[in-house]
Design an enzyme around this catalytic site. Structure first.
Site: not given
Ligand SMILES: C[C@@H]1O[C@H](OP(=O)(O)OP(=O)(O)OC[C@H]2O[C@@H](n3cnc4c(=O)[nH]c(N)nc43)[C@H](O)[C@@H]2O)[C@@H](O)[C@H](O)[C@@H]1O
Length: 379
Positions: A32-33, A322, A339-340
């Site tokens: 999980e991110g 960001d 979730t970002f």
């Molecule tokens: C489907 C799920 O999606 C989840 O992603 P999601 O919710 O977008 O969002 P997060 O859970 O935060 O994981 C995405 C990761 O990708 C990078 N990242 C994504 N967008 C950006 C951006 O705009 N700028 C920067 N600097 N970094 C970015 C960042 O390291 C972030 O922790 C995944 O964590 C899960 O593992 C799974 O794959």
């Protein structure tokens, strides 16, 4: 209010050293991110804070699990690298794991580790009940956040479903435990998603001040704005990588993205010609989008850290910068189901933007898609 031992003071959120303090620890499924992990923190923080509001469990502290083994992040970073821990403490008494470890005279031994697992069938007779069952079949798949000297006295396997406050029932089975840990903290659900309690906790999750300062300097220098709610730029969270290849039905193609952003800008903020893009896209994709938007007459900005900044803030800090820049824009467009994006939307709700400028998303190339759900603030 004092706890049973007279050691801890609820209003001061403080316990005397060597007191009857107890520690609530958790970890999250390693893949999980960052932004889902932030949500899991809120579930535990609310679980403890709500109980303490009733004068119970005053001597408990929530242990902040280091940011370990994140999706392409460096490992084992403390929360203060990303958040203002003093601000977290205004909501619930938290402590960094590092502090717990260094306060302990002997290597840390967790009294009980509950390994949470989902039931095979969540619906009994078609109904979802909150419940738990101790089983004898599980394996701890974590690494104690990378600390190789943390051990456990007893491991308990639990099938669990439902609200997180039910974890207190498990804790009550062994009232003498001092260090209690839950593995797979993502399994229990929020007790109060979207309520005032949820937002009170969310508001306390202020970012590290250095990161905010860097983001604000960028906004001032490149986006020409020195107020909280900027009117000078549109921001986009353009999630690529796994989303681009496994969620093609929900996101635009590389070629279709600029066209869509152009249309959104024209429809909503026709005077704005400056765009900020937050993304995890590859360099080639970034260059393609940048060129396409420039051809359409926009000034395009990305936060590109210097080597020194990257070393100092790590990937996690850059992601937060960001997010901060996106949250101050006149208009925001996110990526479906990321979730970002959700965390940026929350930040904008806290800043007081009209929700029509916040709950917007990129569609697939057909241009047709459902509007995102609006999780508006409750004060
Ligand atoms: C489907 C799920 O999606 C989840 O992603 P999601 O919710 O977008 O969002 P997060 O859970 O935060 O994981 C995405 C990761 O990708 C990078 N990242 C994504 N967008 C950006 C951006 O705009 N700028 C920067 N600097 N970094 C970015 C960042 O390291 C972030 O922790 C995944 O964590 C899960 O593992 C799974 O794959």
């Amino acid at each position: 209010a004092k706890d049973d031992n007279g050691f801890c003071d609820a209003s001061a959120k403080h316990c005397k050293p060597g007191s009857g303090e107890k520690f609530l620890m958790y970890d999250v499924n390693p893949p999980e991110g960052f932004n889902l992990r932030r949500d899991v923190y809120m579930r535990f923080a609310i679980m403890l804070a709500e109980t303490q509001k009733m004068g119970k469990k005053i001597n408990w502290r929530l242990v902040l699990p280091p940011w370990h083994r994140l999706y392409h992040w460096k490992s084992g970073l403390p929360w203060n690298k990303f958040f203002d821990v003093n601000s977290l403490k205004t909501y619930v008494p938290v402590i960094e794991l590092q502090e717990v470890v260094s306060n302990s005279i002997t290597p840390l031994k967790i009294d009980r580790l509950y390994v949470l697992q989902n039931y095979e069938n969540a619906f009994e007779d078609g109904v979802f009940h909150d419940k738990w069952t101790i089983t004898d079949d599980c394996k701890y798949d974590g690494l104690f956040w990378g600390y190789n000297n943390i051990t456990v006295k007893e491991t308990v396997c639990v099938n669990f479903q439902g609200k997180i406050s039910k974890l207190w029932e498990l804790i009550a089975l062994h009232p003498k435990d001092k260090y209690v840990m839950f593995s797979h903290g993502e399994i229990p659900l929020h007790t109060s998603y979207g309520t005032k309690t949820y937002w009170d906790c969310r508001k306390s999750m202020k970012f590290n001040t250095g990161l905010v300062k860097t983001a604000k300097n960028f906004i001032l220098q490149f986006l020409n704005c020195k107020i909280e709610k900027c009117t000078t730029y549109l921001s986009v969270h353009w999630r690529r990588r796994d989303f681009a290849y496994s969620r093609g039905k929900d996101v635009p193609s590389l070629q279709g993205t600029a066209k869509q952003i152009d249309q959104i800008a024209k429809d909503n903020v026709p005077d704005i010609k400056t765009i900020f893009i937050a993304t995890d896209a590859s360099e080639t994709e970034v260059r393609t989008l940048e060129n396409d938007l420039k051809e359409l007459g926009y000034k395009v900005n990305f936060f590109i850290p210097s080597k020194k900044e990257l070393e100092m803030y790590k990937d996690g800090g850059i992601a937060i910068i960001d997010q901060v820049i996106c949250s101050h824009a006149a208009f925001f467009v996110g990526t479906h189901d990321s979730t970002f994006t959700f965390r940026i939307q929350e930040e904008r709700e806290i800043l007081g933007f009209p929700s029509s400028t916040t709950f917007n998303r990129l569609c697939p190339d057909t241009g047709k898609c459902e509007k995102p759900s609006k999780w508006t603030i409750v004060n």
